[in-house]
Scaffold this active site. Sequence first.
Site, PDB file in Angstrom:
ATOM      1  CB  THR A 267       0.282  -4.004  10.609  1.00 27.01           C
ATOM      2  OG1 THR A 267       0.855  -4.207   9.416  1.00 27.01           O
ATOM      3  CG2 THR A 267      -1.316  -3.782  10.865  1.00 27.01           C
TER       4      THR A 267
ATOM      5  CG  ASP B  94      -1.314  -5.828  -1.236  1.00 28.61           C
ATOM      6  OD1 ASP B  94      -0.771  -4.688  -0.565  1.00 28.61           O
ATOM      7  OD2 ASP B  94      -2.419  -5.964  -1.233  1.00 28.61           O
TER       8      ASP B  94
ATOM      9  N   GLY C 265       0.866  -1.320   0.147  1.00 31.22           N
ATOM     10  CA  GLY C 265      -0.055   0.257   0.038  1.00 31.22           C
ATOM     11  C   GLY C 265       0.963   1.341   0.060  1.00 31.22           C
TER      12      GLY C 265
ATOM     13  NE  ARG D 281       4.307  11.615  12.718  1.00 29.76           N
ATOM     14  CZ  ARG D 281       3.530  10.620  12.628  1.00 29.76           C
ATOM     15  NH1 ARG D 281       2.977   9.983  13.794  1.00 29.76           N
ATOM     16  NH2 ARG D 281       3.079  10.253  11.471  1.00 29.76           N
TER      17      ARG D 281
ATOM     18  NE  ARG E 245      -6.838   1.593  20.246  1.00 27.71           N
ATOM     19  CZ  ARG E 245      -6.308   2.107  21.397  1.00 27.71           C
ATOM     20  NH1 ARG E 245      -7.310   2.155  22.397  1.00 27.71           N
ATOM     21  NH2 ARG E 245      -5.095   2.310  21.440  1.00 27.71           N
TER      22      ARG E 245
ATOM     23  CB  ILE F  38       3.820   2.368   4.813  1.00 33.57           C
ATOM     24  CG1 ILE F  38       3.154   3.210   5.429  1.00 33.57           C
ATOM     25  CG2 ILE F  38       5.149   1.997   5.202  1.00 33.57           C
ATOM     26  CD1 ILE F  38       2.921   2.805   7.026  1.00 33.57           C
TER      27      ILE F  38
ATOM     28  CG  HIS G  50       2.459   4.274  17.375  1.00 31.36           C
ATOM     29  ND1 HIS G  50       2.999   5.193  17.327  1.00 31.36           N
ATOM     30  CD2 HIS G  50       1.735   3.871  16.267  1.00 31.36           C
ATOM     31  CE1 HIS G  50       2.623   6.018  16.241  1.00 31.36           C
ATOM     32  NE2 HIS G  50       2.100   4.932  15.626  1.00 31.36           N
TER      33      HIS G  50
ATOM     34  CG  ASN H  19      -4.995  -4.548  10.654  1.00 27.67           C
ATOM     35  OD1 ASN H  19      -5.728  -5.008   9.642  1.00 27.67           O
ATOM     36  ND2 ASN H  19      -4.826  -3.491  11.128  1.00 27.67           N
TER      37      ASN H  19
HETATM   38  O1  TXD Z   1       4.186   4.161  13.292  1.00 28.01           O
HETATM   39  C1  TXD Z   1       3.586   3.239  13.060  1.00 28.01           C
HETATM   40  N1  TXD Z   1       3.541   1.840  13.334  1.00 28.01           N
HETATM   41  C2  TXD Z   1       2.384   3.312  11.960  1.00 28.01           C
HETATM   42  C3  TXD Z   1       1.552   2.401  11.503  1.00 28.01           C
HETATM   43  C4  TXD Z   1       2.343   4.704  11.064  1.00 28.01           C
HETATM   44  C5  TXD Z   1       1.352   5.141   9.988  1.00 28.01           C
HETATM   45  C6  TXD Z   1       0.665   3.970   9.666  1.00 28.01           C
HETATM   46  N2  TXD Z   1       0.624   2.653  10.620  1.00 28.01           N
HETATM   47  C7  TXD Z   1       0.001   1.707  10.021  1.00 28.01           C
HETATM   48  O2  TXD Z   1       0.411   0.904   8.937  1.00 28.01           O
HETATM   49  C8  TXD Z   1      -1.485   1.835   9.323  1.00 28.01           C
HETATM   50  O3  TXD Z   1      -2.417   1.943  10.577  1.00 28.01           O
HETATM   51  C9  TXD Z   1      -1.917   0.620   8.829  1.00 28.01           C
HETATM   52  O4  TXD Z   1      -2.105  -0.503   9.508  1.00 28.01           O
HETATM   53  C10 TXD Z   1      -0.259   0.168   8.083  1.00 28.01           C
HETATM   54  C11 TXD Z   1      -0.176   0.242   6.432  1.00 28.01           C
HETATM   55  O5  TXD Z   1      -0.469   1.630   6.524  1.00 28.01           O
HETATM   56  P1  TXD Z   1      -0.648   1.918   4.686  1.00 28.01           P
HETATM   57  O6  TXD Z   1      -0.668   3.468   4.752  1.00 28.01           O
HETATM   58  O7  TXD Z   1       0.667   1.362   3.977  1.00 28.01           O
HETATM   59  O8  TXD Z   1      -1.947   1.222   4.380  1.00 28.01           O
HETATM   60  P2  TXD Z   1      -2.414   0.763   3.190  1.00 28.01           P
HETATM   61  O9  TXD Z   1      -1.967   1.756   2.044  1.00 28.01           O
HETATM   62  O10 TXD Z   1      -4.021   0.560   3.344  1.00 28.01           O
HETATM   63  O11 TXD Z   1      -1.760  -0.796   2.827  1.00 28.01           O
HETATM   64  C12 TXD Z   1      -2.042  -1.878   3.389  1.00 28.01           C
HETATM   65  C13 TXD Z   1      -1.927  -2.865   2.283  1.00 28.01           C
HETATM   66  C14 TXD Z   1      -2.901  -2.791   1.279  1.00 28.01           C
HETATM   67  O12 TXD Z   1      -2.278  -2.687   0.035  1.00 28.01           O
HETATM   68  C15 TXD Z   1      -3.903  -4.087   1.512  1.00 28.01           C
HETATM   69  O13 TXD Z   1      -4.192  -4.735   0.196  1.00 28.01           O
HETATM   70  C16 TXD Z   1      -2.856  -4.988   2.206  1.00 28.01           C
HETATM   71  O14 TXD Z   1      -2.189  -4.196   2.993  1.00 28.01           O
HETATM   72  N3  TXD Z   1      -3.120  -6.290   2.795  1.00 28.01           N
HETATM   73  C17 TXD Z   1      -2.589  -7.427   3.029  1.00 28.01           C
HETATM   74  N4  TXD Z   1      -1.452  -7.726   2.434  1.00 28.01           N
HETATM   75  C18 TXD Z   1      -1.165  -8.984   2.666  1.00 28.01           C
HETATM   76  N5  TXD Z   1      -1.801  -9.957   3.190  1.00 28.01           N
HETATM   77  C19 TXD Z   1      -3.094  -9.591   3.774  1.00 28.01           C
HETATM   78  N6  TXD Z   1      -4.052 -10.329   4.470  1.00 28.01           N
HETATM   79  C20 TXD Z   1      -3.464  -8.096   3.607  1.00 28.01           C
HETATM   80  N7  TXD Z   1      -4.775  -7.554   3.884  1.00 28.01           N
HETATM   81  C21 TXD Z   1      -4.436  -6.426   3.458  1.00 28.01           C
END
Ligand code: TXD
Length: 319
Positions: free
Chosen positions: A120, A34, A12, A152, A89, A14, A176, A96
């Site tokens: 995640t 993905d 996604g 930050r 939440r 990140i 966090h 997740n």
């Molecule tokens: O400080 C921190 N740890 C964080 C955490 C800071 C910012 C964001 N943070 C968390 O990172 C956010 O709450 C999300 O749980 C993750 C990923 O953030 P992102 O912005 O990259 O989210 P996206 O764009 O939704 O990407 C998640 C991807 C997406 O492409 C889905 O199709 C995929 O995860 N996805 C999967 N991939 C593999 N396997 C499974 N089961 C799956 N389910 C969804």
Amino acid sequence: MARPKIALIGAGQIGGTLAHLIGLKELGDVVLFDVVEGVPDGKALDLAESSPVSGFDAKLVGTSAYAGIKGADVCIVTAGVPRKPGMSRDDLLEINLKVMEQVGAGIKKYAPKAFVICITNPLDAMVWALQKFSGMPRDMVVGMAGVLDSARLRHFIASEFDVSVEDVSAFVLGGHGDTMVPLAQYTTVAGIPLPDLVKMGWTTKKRVDEIFQRTRDGGAEIVNLLKTGSAFYAPAASAVAMAESYLKDKKRVLPCAACLKGEYGVKDRYIGVPVVIGAKGIERIIEVNLAKPERQMFEKSVAAVDGLIEACQRIVPAL
Ligand code: TXD
């Protein structure tokens, strides 16, 4: 020598940014994984096509099969769903957690020797569950949050004093979330602690408290501006710093969610503390002295993480 293989589980916002930074820094070859077919392949191809212009050599491929991550040296996990309107939440945690179960099984089968960085959310619970599901050594599974929260804070302090970010170091510990703990004594400008800067008249205690609160709300501030999705540039940069320290055995001292074995009076919980990351993974957990109010905040933060872990155990009792 072959280039290291870095698997990005989740392609996604990140995941894509991670792949770009890893390419630009020539840290290794990248596999983007993905569940949404086509997206990892499309992002990998687009980035590979940028490499001749930017001048980096790396193989970038996409996959929706776990076999593609086989033998990875580092796995960075962003897979999951972000929170949507109307979701609690606990809904996010439940979805997740199931994702962590799949990811843990995939890593265990195909990349059991990897250094695993979980991103995640809810981070402290997801990294704990990922370590359990994967069965990997605790020192090889770490959560990214503290580097971002500290970055930050460093940015806000550097802007406040109009000095280089390079000369500002900061430590934000604990979970966090709203209960994270910025440490004033260990936040410095060229080695001068924040409380001394207050005494020197650079700023006021009130202003420091406002900056700390802005740091705690840092994720929400970005979400409110973006409207859809959460921060991704700074989170990706933070995880890359951790991966680089492992791959180059830099032994950097970074605040990360690490599994504590009695340090800070905490056992079998992932919580943000300063650690040394080197070729052996988490090589050392550093126990710093916490002033009484900070210790109380830290304990509150641990209690919040305990609540998340209990929620995980209600969903998957075997954990
Ligand atoms: O400080 C921190 N740890 C964080 C955490 C800071 C910012 C964001 N943070 C968390 O990172 C956010 O709450 C999300 O749980 C993750 C990923 O953030 P992102 O912005 O990259 O989210 P996206 O764009 O939704 O990407 C998640 C991807 C997406 O492409 C889905 O199709 C995929 O995860 N996805 C999967 N991939 C593999 N396997 C499974 N089961 C799956 N389910 C969804």
